[in-house]
Design an enzyme around this catalytic site. Sequence first.
Site, short mmCIF file in Angstrom:
data_model
loop_
_atom_site.label_atom_id
_atom_site.label_comp_id
_atom_site.label_asym_id
_atom_site.label_seq_id
_atom_site.Cartn_x
_atom_site.Cartn_y
_atom_site.Cartn_z
N HIS A 70 -5.94 -2.45 8.14
CA HIS A 70 -6.10 -1.23 7.34
C HIS A 70 -7.52 -1.10 6.80
CE1 HIS A 70 -1.74 -0.36 6.84
NE2 HIS A 70 -1.61 -1.67 6.94
N GLU B 104 -8.56 1.59 5.57
CA GLU B 104 -8.45 2.54 4.45
C GLU B 104 -8.15 1.82 3.15
OE1 GLU B 104 -6.32 1.95 6.70
OE2 GLU B 104 -4.26 2.14 6.02
N CYS C 233 -2.84 -0.02 12.16
CA CYS C 233 -1.63 -0.81 11.95
C CYS C 233 -0.41 -0.14 12.60
CB CYS C 233 -1.45 -1.10 10.46
SG CYS C 233 -0.40 -2.54 10.18
N1 GLN Z 1 5.01 -3.87 10.36
C1 GLN Z 1 4.84 -2.46 10.45
C2 GLN Z 1 5.41 -1.92 11.74
O1 GLN Z 1 5.73 -2.68 12.59
C3 GLN Z 1 3.37 -2.07 10.36
C4 GLN Z 1 2.84 -2.42 9.00
C5 GLN Z 1 1.69 -1.62 8.55
O2 GLN Z 1 1.38 -0.53 9.04
N2 GLN Z 1 1.03 -2.17 7.55
O3 GLN Z 1 5.55 -0.75 11.89
#
Ligand code: GLN
Length: 197
Positions: free
Chosen positions: A178, A180, A78
């Site tokens: 994610h 995790e 992410c």
């Molecule tokens: N929206 C977040 C970003 O742009 C990422 C979100 C996440 O890691 N769940 O950094």
Amino acid sequence: MKVGILALQGDFLEHSELLRELGVETVYVKKQDDLRDVDAIIIPGGESTTIGNLIEVRGLGEPIRELARSGTPIMGTCAGAILLARKVVDRVVGETGQYTLGLMDMGVVRNAFGRQKNSFIARVNVEGIGEVSGVFIRAPAIVEAWGATRLIGYLDHPTLGRIGVAARQDNMLSLAFHPEISGDRKVYEYFLGMIKR
Ligand code: GLN
């Protein structure tokens, strides 16, 4: 084998718990010294601007880049995937100009699926891993890949259609979701398999 988990902000704890369940030693990386002797690195989800700023402030960027160049496996999930990308735009605000490690030849769109309330869980088929359960929280999409990066996983989204959510470049793996949080061990087994023994 020791996996370093970048622990500046975000959900580093969950990565560590999962790896420990698999019998893998982990270390929280907060400063350069913590990178000593790590066999792999995980950059967790969280807020990529914040994590990027802290990477810069703590002087962790160049040491991580050097490890990446010398073949140390790195997984970004992410926000972690955003930090590995060379190109970042935000779905709403466009160019973010934010700090990234810029290690993977790919372009990502931050918050591609909408806001927090648009979070969802979906099955994703990732080449080499199989079907995994992905938790998407204000997740990015991987919209372009060139050079050494290859898209290896797509999501069939109801409004956006088929969109990239996993990419691989040599010793690096980016996931827009994610693993995790869903606790999908297959992802970790694949990542640990990237470590040359
Ligand atoms: N929206 C977040 C970003 O742009 C990422 C979100 C996440 O890691 N769940 O950094």
